[in-house]
Motif scaffolding. Structure first.
Motif, mmCIF file in Angstrom:
data_model
loop_
_atom_site.group_PDB
_atom_site.id
_atom_site.type_symbol
_atom_site.label_atom_id
_atom_site.label_comp_id
_atom_site.label_asym_id
_atom_site.label_seq_id
_atom_site.Cartn_x
_atom_site.Cartn_y
_atom_site.Cartn_z
ATOM 1 N N ASP A 1 5.911 5.975 2.234
ATOM 2 C CA ASP A 1 6.137 4.562 2.555
ATOM 3 C C ASP A 1 4.841 3.755 2.590
ATOM 4 O OD1 ASP A 1 5.792 6.238 4.896
ATOM 5 O OD2 ASP A 1 6.060 4.446 6.105
ATOM 6 N N ARG B 1 3.958 2.981 -1.041
ATOM 7 C CA ARG B 1 4.833 1.947 -1.610
ATOM 8 C C ARG B 1 4.587 0.587 -0.962
ATOM 9 N NH1 ARG B 1 9.957 2.946 -0.478
ATOM 10 N NH2 ARG B 1 9.584 4.714 0.904
ATOM 11 N N SER B 2 4.374 0.576 0.344
ATOM 12 C CA SER B 2 4.112 -0.678 1.056
ATOM 13 C C SER B 2 2.794 -1.299 0.596
ATOM 14 C CB SER B 2 4.052 -0.434 2.574
ATOM 15 O OG SER B 2 5.262 0.115 3.054
ATOM 16 N N ALA C 1 3.282 -2.766 -2.884
ATOM 17 C CA ALA C 1 4.225 -3.897 -2.908
ATOM 18 C C ALA C 1 3.705 -5.065 -2.068
ATOM 19 C CB ALA C 1 5.583 -3.450 -2.376
ATOM 20 N N LYS C 2 2.674 -4.789 -1.244
ATOM 21 C CA LYS C 2 2.112 -5.794 -0.313
ATOM 22 C C LYS C 2 3.153 -6.263 0.699
ATOM 23 C CE LYS C 2 -2.045 -5.940 -2.236
ATOM 24 N NZ LYS C 2 -2.093 -4.544 -2.663
ATOM 25 N N GLU C 3 4.129 -5.409 0.967
ATOM 26 C CA GLU C 3 5.084 -5.681 2.052
ATOM 27 C C GLU C 3 5.506 -4.353 2.666
ATOM 28 O OE1 GLU C 3 9.025 -7.014 1.150
ATOM 29 O OE2 GLU C 3 8.901 -6.355 -0.928
ATOM 30 N N LEU C 4 5.850 -4.398 3.951
ATOM 31 C CA LEU C 4 6.163 -3.164 4.669
ATOM 32 C C LEU C 4 7.536 -2.640 4.265
ATOM 33 C CD1 LEU C 4 4.963 -1.272 6.778
ATOM 34 C CD2 LEU C 4 6.013 -2.674 8.557
ATOM 35 N N ILE C 5 7.549 -1.434 3.689
ATOM 36 C CA ILE C 5 8.805 -0.802 3.267
ATOM 37 C C ILE C 5 9.016 0.430 4.146
ATOM 38 C CG2 ILE C 5 10.007 0.338 1.360
ATOM 39 C CD1 ILE C 5 8.069 -1.240 -0.542
ATOM 40 N N LYS D 1 3.588 -1.645 11.752
ATOM 41 C CA LYS D 1 3.345 -3.007 11.266
ATOM 42 C C LYS D 1 1.907 -3.466 11.498
ATOM 43 C CE LYS D 1 4.859 -7.774 11.245
ATOM 44 N NZ LYS D 1 3.507 -8.080 10.820
ATOM 45 N N PHE E 1 -0.245 -1.635 9.110
ATOM 46 C CA PHE E 1 -0.049 -2.143 7.749
ATOM 47 C C PHE E 1 -0.950 -3.357 7.508
ATOM 48 C CE2 PHE E 1 2.363 -5.147 4.959
ATOM 49 C CZ PHE E 1 2.201 -4.460 3.770
ATOM 50 N N ASP E 2 -1.029 -4.236 8.498
ATOM 51 C CA ASP E 2 -1.881 -5.432 8.359
ATOM 52 C C ASP E 2 -3.353 -5.048 8.174
ATOM 53 O OD1 ASP E 2 0.348 -7.010 8.632
ATOM 54 O OD2 ASP E 2 0.016 -7.477 10.752
ATOM 55 N N ILE F 1 -3.660 -3.297 4.559
ATOM 56 C CA ILE F 1 -3.612 -4.258 3.446
ATOM 57 C C ILE F 1 -4.957 -4.977 3.285
ATOM 58 C CG2 ILE F 1 -2.697 -6.591 2.961
ATOM 59 C CD1 ILE F 1 -1.001 -4.383 1.825
#
Length: 315
Positions: free
Chosen positions: A211, A214-215, A218-222, A240, A243-244, A247
């Motif tokens: 994940d 993929r996140s 995709a630049k979004e949390l999956i 989350k 993730f920030d 990224i």
């Protein structure tokens, strides 16, 4: 850096947790360097208290509790290393700990939690069950929830591992860590970019729990659904907050399959004579699969933990 932990906060965390942790050694292997085509420096958090880097974040979170919070203790959900780390930090601080663990968690990790005085509450092995059970425990006891990774007090503590690596005076070109919930990768990225902005930070992840990969792309949390990998410490979904950070400050995330993880794990056992768990072998597996990326570099690898059931070794 937004409201992420600052270098000063990471350094303060390092001072704060000294009574709770070991300063772990950095080891290397000429044989593995030859195979990898680069200089590899292994930061051995498998020698850490509770056998994993998680001792750092849990200790920092516990030490920062208010007197009022201490009275009701702490609670968390974890399949293993954070569970033991929080139980131990609570024990050292003289407070109670309530640990929600999936029924599938390795026996060695359950025994560790019990040995540190943690009260285990078992649940079904999925995130919804973990969170629902935890909420019930918190409601009943008034304990403070210390999340396993998506919590800046924890990230601040995990960042102290890379802080120690840079303190050794090695000019790393790249540092690679495993990524599950992202606390170690996020903390490593912050400490590294503060201290050596040009060094690369790379996450390594199993294909069966990809994940973060993929996140990141995709630049979004999956969120991860039904992860399946031998690396039991990485079966969780990327947080989350982490993730920030990832990224913004991580350069890449690489994936490998379970066979490659087992091969790297075996290589460390055979060449370095040290015990690591499958999650811990993931960064070396990623390096060996992508040798051309790291040719001639100085590469730091965080060996995240050594809590493996020796009766169930995959080789």
């Amino acid at each position: 850096m937004q409201n992420f932990p600052s270098l000063e906060e990471i350094k303060a965390a390092h001072q704060r947790i000294q009574p709770f942790i070991h300063r772990t050694p950095i080891l290397s292997s000429e044989a593995i360097n030859q195979i990898g085509g680069c200089e590899i420096f292994f930061k051995c958090e498998n020698f850490q208290k509770v056998g994993a880097f998680k001792a750092r974040g849990a200790a920092n979170a516990v030490v920062k509790l208010t007197e009022e919070q201490r009275e009701n203790g702490v609670a968390t959900h974890s399949s293993g290393n954070h569970a033991a780390a929080l139980a131990r930090a609570a024990s050292v601080a003289g407070i109670k700990s309530y640990i929600v663990m999936p029924s599938s968690a390795p026996e060695i990790k359950k025994k560790a939690v019990e040995s540190y005085g943690g009260e285990i509450i078992e649940c079904e092995p999925n995130l919804l069950a973990r969170e629902t059970t935890l909420n019930a425990v918190v409601e009943k006891t008034g304990a403070t929830f210390i999340p396993p990774y998506d919590y800046f007090d924890v990230v601040e503590g995990q960042a102290t591992c890379a802080l120690e690596m840079w303190d050794e005076g090695i000019s790393f070109d790249t540092i690679i860590t495993p990524v599950g919930g992202g606390g170690l990768l996020g903390g490593t990225a912050l400490a590294t970019k503060y201290l050596s902005p040009n060094a690369k930070v790379i996450g390594a992840e199993p294909k069966g729990a990809d994940d973060a990969y993929r996140s990141f792309h995709a630049k979004e949390l999956i969120p991860m659904k039904a992860p399946n990998t031998i690396a039991d410490g990485l079966l969780t979904s990327l947080g989350k907050l982490n993730f920030d950070i990832i990224i913004n400050y991580v350069d890449d995330i690489l994936t490998i399959n379970d066979e490659e993880i087992i091969e790297a794990m075996r290589l460390i056992y055979e060449r370095m004579k040290i015990v690591i768990e499958p999650s811990c072998a993931v960064p070396l597996a990623a390096l060996l699969k992508n040798k051309e990326h790291f040719k001639g570099q100085k590469v730091g690898i965080i060996l995240s933990g050594g809590n493996v059931d020796l009766g169930k070794l995959p080789f």
